[in-house]
Design a protein around this motif. Structure first.
Motif, PDB file in Angstrom:
ATOM      1  N   GLN A  53       0.808  -1.224   0.000  1.00  0.00           N
ATOM      2  CA  GLN A  53       0.000   0.000   0.000  1.00  0.00           C
ATOM      3  C   GLN A  53       0.843   1.277   0.000  1.00  0.00           C
ATOM      4  OE1 GLN A  53      -3.439  -0.161  -0.327  1.00  0.00           O
ATOM      5  NE2 GLN A  53      -2.837  -2.297  -0.681  1.00  0.00           N
ATOM      6  N   LYS A  54       2.130   1.136   0.225  1.00  0.00           N
ATOM      7  CA  LYS A  54       3.098   2.240   0.216  1.00  0.00           C
ATOM      8  C   LYS A  54       3.013   3.133   1.453  1.00  0.00           C
ATOM      9  CE  LYS A  54       3.250   2.406  -4.830  1.00  0.00           C
ATOM     10  NZ  LYS A  54       3.200   3.268  -6.036  1.00  0.00           N
ATOM     11  N   LYS A  55       1.851   3.147   2.094  1.00  0.00           N
ATOM     12  CA  LYS A  55       1.684   3.922   3.320  1.00  0.00           C
ATOM     13  C   LYS A  55       1.159   3.014   4.418  1.00  0.00           C
ATOM     14  CE  LYS A  55       0.787   8.364   1.067  1.00  0.00           C
ATOM     15  NZ  LYS A  55      -0.129   9.528   0.978  1.00  0.00           N
ATOM     16  N   GLN A  56       1.324   3.446   5.651  1.00  0.00           N
ATOM     17  CA  GLN A  56       0.811   2.661   6.762  1.00  0.00           C
ATOM     18  C   GLN A  56       0.574   3.553   7.975  1.00  0.00           C
ATOM     19  OE1 GLN A  56       5.172   1.112   8.334  1.00  0.00           O
ATOM     20  NE2 GLN A  56       3.381  -0.111   8.691  1.00  0.00           N
ATOM     21  N   GLU A  57      -0.281   3.065   8.847  1.00  0.00           N
ATOM     22  CA  GLU A  57      -0.529   3.794  10.090  1.00  0.00           C
ATOM     23  C   GLU A  57       0.619   3.503  11.046  1.00  0.00           C
ATOM     24  OE1 GLU A  57      -4.578   4.445  12.263  1.00  0.00           O
ATOM     25  OE2 GLU A  57      -3.593   2.747  13.238  1.00  0.00           O
ATOM     26  N   GLN A  58       1.262   4.563  11.482  1.00  0.00           N
ATOM     27  CA  GLN A  58       2.416   4.416  12.354  1.00  0.00           C
ATOM     28  C   GLN A  58       2.301   5.363  13.541  1.00  0.00           C
ATOM     29  OE1 GLN A  58       6.132   3.704   9.635  1.00  0.00           O
ATOM     30  NE2 GLN A  58       4.853   5.209   8.605  1.00  0.00           N
ATOM     31  N   THR A  59       3.124   5.141  14.533  1.00  0.00           N
ATOM     32  CA  THR A  59       3.148   6.037  15.685  1.00  0.00           C
ATOM     33  C   THR A  59       3.543   7.432  15.231  1.00  0.00           C
ATOM     34  OG1 THR A  59       3.760   4.234  17.174  1.00  0.00           O
ATOM     35  CG2 THR A  59       4.210   6.468  17.932  1.00  0.00           C
ATOM     36  N   CYS A  60       2.826   8.420  15.716  1.00  0.00           N
ATOM     37  CA  CYS A  60       3.083   9.802  15.316  1.00  0.00           C
ATOM     38  C   CYS A  60       4.519  10.200  15.662  1.00  0.00           C
ATOM     39  CB  CYS A  60       2.100  10.733  16.022  1.00  0.00           C
ATOM     40  SG  CYS A  60       2.386  12.486  15.669  1.00  0.00           S
ATOM     41  N   ASP A  61       5.242  10.681  14.665  1.00  0.00           N
ATOM     42  CA  ASP A  61       6.627  11.096  14.881  1.00  0.00           C
ATOM     43  C   ASP A  61       6.724  12.348  15.748  1.00  0.00           C
ATOM     44  OD1 ASP A  61       7.863   9.060  13.463  1.00  0.00           O
ATOM     45  OD2 ASP A  61       7.702  10.107  11.552  1.00  0.00           O
ATOM     46  N   TYR A  62       5.701  13.193  15.680  1.00  0.00           N
ATOM     47  CA  TYR A  62       5.767  14.486  16.365  1.00  0.00           C
ATOM     48  C   TYR A  62       5.580  14.349  17.876  1.00  0.00           C
ATOM     49  CZ  TYR A  62       5.236  19.554  16.910  1.00  0.00           C
ATOM     50  OH  TYR A  62       5.409  20.869  17.277  1.00  0.00           O
ATOM     51  N   CYS A  63       4.564  13.601  18.285  1.00  0.00           N
ATOM     52  CA  CYS A  63       4.298  13.454  19.726  1.00  0.00           C
ATOM     53  C   CYS A  63       4.749  12.107  20.274  1.00  0.00           C
ATOM     54  CB  CYS A  63       2.819  13.649  20.023  1.00  0.00           C
ATOM     55  SG  CYS A  63       1.750  12.326  19.377  1.00  0.00           S
ATOM     56  N   LYS A  64       5.326  11.255  19.385  1.00  0.00           N
ATOM     57  CA  LYS A  64       5.797   9.924  19.777  1.00  0.00           C
ATOM     58  C   LYS A  64       4.678   9.070  20.379  1.00  0.00           C
ATOM     59  CE  LYS A  64       9.827  11.426  18.599  1.00  0.00           C
ATOM     60  NZ  LYS A  64      10.318  11.136  17.227  1.00  0.00           N
ATOM     61  N   GLY A  65       3.453   9.300  19.901  1.00  0.00           N
ATOM     62  CA  GLY A  65       2.328   8.496  20.353  1.00  0.00           C
ATOM     63  C   GLY A  65       1.693   8.964  21.650  1.00  0.00           C
ATOM     64  N   LYS A  66       2.156  10.082  22.200  1.00  0.00           N
ATOM     65  CA  LYS A  66       1.630  10.565  23.489  1.00  0.00           C
ATOM     66  C   LYS A  66       0.345  11.372  23.326  1.00  0.00           C
ATOM     67  CE  LYS A  66       6.206  10.687  25.644  1.00  0.00           C
ATOM     68  NZ  LYS A  66       7.244  11.539  26.286  1.00  0.00           N
ATOM     69  N   THR A  67       0.001  11.745  22.131  1.00  0.00           N
ATOM     70  CA  THR A  67      -1.206  12.495  21.741  1.00  0.00           C
ATOM     71  C   THR A  67      -1.164  13.971  22.127  1.00  0.00           C
ATOM     72  OG1 THR A  67      -2.561  12.110  23.733  1.00  0.00           O
ATOM     73  CG2 THR A  67      -2.568  10.374  22.030  1.00  0.00           C
ATOM     74  N   ILE A  68      -0.264  14.370  23.004  1.00  0.00           N
ATOM     75  CA  ILE A  68      -0.155  15.777  23.393  1.00  0.00           C
ATOM     76  C   ILE A  68       1.291  16.239  23.251  1.00  0.00           C
ATOM     77  CG2 ILE A  68      -2.108  15.750  24.996  1.00  0.00           C
ATOM     78  CD1 ILE A  68      -0.075  15.413  27.267  1.00  0.00           C
ATOM     79  N   VAL A  69       1.446  17.564  23.138  1.00  0.00           N
ATOM     80  CA  VAL A  69       2.783  18.154  23.063  1.00  0.00           C
ATOM     81  C   VAL A  69       2.826  19.369  23.978  1.00  0.00           C
ATOM     82  CG1 VAL A  69       3.261  17.367  20.719  1.00  0.00           C
ATOM     83  CG2 VAL A  69       2.101  19.558  21.073  1.00  0.00           C
ATOM     84  N   GLY A  70       4.015  19.734  24.403  1.00  0.00           N
ATOM     85  CA  GLY A  70       4.156  20.906  25.261  1.00  0.00           C
ATOM     86  C   GLY A  70       3.880  22.186  24.498  1.00  0.00           C
ATOM     87  N   CYS A  71       3.259  23.136  25.173  1.00  0.00           N
ATOM     88  CA  CYS A  71       2.965  24.424  24.547  1.00  0.00           C
ATOM     89  C   CYS A  71       4.263  25.217  24.404  1.00  0.00           C
ATOM     90  CB  CYS A  71       1.965  25.200  25.400  1.00  0.00           C
ATOM     91  SG  CYS A  71       1.599  26.848  24.764  1.00  0.00           S
ATOM     92  N   SER A  72       4.563  25.627  23.190  1.00  0.00           N
ATOM     93  CA  SER A  72       5.808  26.348  22.945  1.00  0.00           C
ATOM     94  C   SER A  72       5.734  27.805  23.399  1.00  0.00           C
ATOM     95  CB  SER A  72       6.156  26.292  21.454  1.00  0.00           C
ATOM     96  OG  SER A  72       5.108  26.850  20.677  1.00  0.00           O
ATOM     97  N   LYS A  73       4.528  28.349  23.491  1.00  0.00           N
ATOM     98  CA  LYS A  73       4.390  29.753  23.867  1.00  0.00           C
ATOM     99  C   LYS A  73       4.758  29.993  25.326  1.00  0.00           C
ATOM    100  CE  LYS A  73       1.234  33.693  23.556  1.00  0.00           C
ATOM    101  NZ  LYS A  73      -0.108  34.158  23.134  1.00  0.00           N
ATOM    102  N   CYS A  74       4.379  29.044  26.188  1.00  0.00           N
ATOM    103  CA  CYS A  74       4.664  29.205  27.614  1.00  0.00           C
ATOM    104  C   CYS A  74       5.715  28.222  28.112  1.00  0.00           C
ATOM    105  CB  CYS A  74       3.388  29.051  28.442  1.00  0.00           C
ATOM    106  SG  CYS A  74       2.646  27.393  28.322  1.00  0.00           S
ATOM    107  N   ALA A  75       6.379  27.563  27.169  1.00  0.00           N
ATOM    108  CA  ALA A  75       7.403  26.566  27.510  1.00  0.00           C
ATOM    109  C   ALA A  75       6.826  25.465  28.390  1.00  0.00           C
ATOM    110  CB  ALA A  75       8.597  27.224  28.182  1.00  0.00           C
TER     111      ALA A  75
END
Length: 237
Positions: free
Chosen positions: A146-168
């Motif tokens: 299929q050339k594509k696949q569902e994988q763990t999100c590279d950005y949040c590493k599967g944690k579903t949330i990320v730290g707010c950059s505006k307030c560190a």
């Protein structure tokens, strides 16, 4: 008596130096006997057309790190040709001609082999079913083509949330007012939580992206040499 004692000591020291010196030299001498055994064994295998055995013996010789006989690349090229490994055969043939020039004992045989390689190498180059070495592609087992696949999100590493950059990721923002005093405010971007839903996966922890195994090709190189025929199309007919 004293001179005799000195001579005895000198002889003992000399014997030790001789013994250990020869031992060191022996360790530095390549095991040419093993090289000859592998080479002769491979040539005998070629004579009886047992090219797989010859292939294994030549590879053992290469992996040993011992000095290679000058004619070895030619015989290995012949062996690889008979096994259908045409690209590898060409590489060893080119190396043989590079090393021996016009003086090799098997120069005529090398020229004939080079001519024989022309057709199979052209077939490999024109074939869309195999790689440049002639090995047939197979469907990627990770994405099933299929050339594509569902994988763990590279950005949040599967944690579903990320730290707010505006307030560190603190949830609070410090500002200096006109009186040079520090004032603290709640971060409006994350509602003072210090974290945000991952913008890449929208909080799922997953993402559909290019397959990392086949790099989006949908296929990988297999271990079977290609015969340049599309068997699926033939079965349909």
């Amino acid at each position: 008596m004293k001179p005799t004692h000195n001579i005895s000591v000198f002889l003992i020291v000399s014997i030790f130096q001789l013994l250990f010196g020869w031992k060191g030299m022996a360790q530095g001498i390549p095991n040419l006997g093993q090289t000859d055994r592998w080479m002769q064994g491979a040539l005998a295998a070629i004579e009886r057309k047992d090219y797989q055995t010859a292939n294994e013996l030549f590879r053992s010789l290469i992996e040993s790190g011992l000095p290679l006989p000058e004619e070895m690349p030619y015989y290995f090229a012949e062996t690889l040709f008979e096994l259908g490994q045409f690209n590898n055969s060409k590489n060893f043939l080119d190396k043989y001609l590079e090393l021996t020039g016009q003086t090799g004992r098997n120069l005529q045989g090398a020229k004939e082999l080079k001519q024989k390689l022309t057709k199979p190498l052209a077939e490999i180059s024109a074939c869309g079913l195999c790689d440049s070495k002639g090995y047939r592609y197979e469907v990627c087992a990770t994405c099933m083509g299929q050339k594509k696949q569902e994988q763990t999100c590279d950005y949040c590493k599967g944690k579903t949330i990320v730290g707010c950059s505006k307030c560190a990721a603190t949830g609070m923002i410090k500002k200096i007012n006109v009186f040079n005093q520090v004032e603290i405010f709640e971060c409006e971007r994350c509602n003072a939580k210090g974290r945000l839903t991952c913008p890449e996966c929208q909080g799922t922890g997953k993402q559909v992206s290019e397959c990392k195994t086949c790099l989006g090709a949908g296929r990988v190189t297999g271990e079977v040499l290609c015969d340049h025929h599309d068997h699926e199309e033939q079965e349909k007919k």
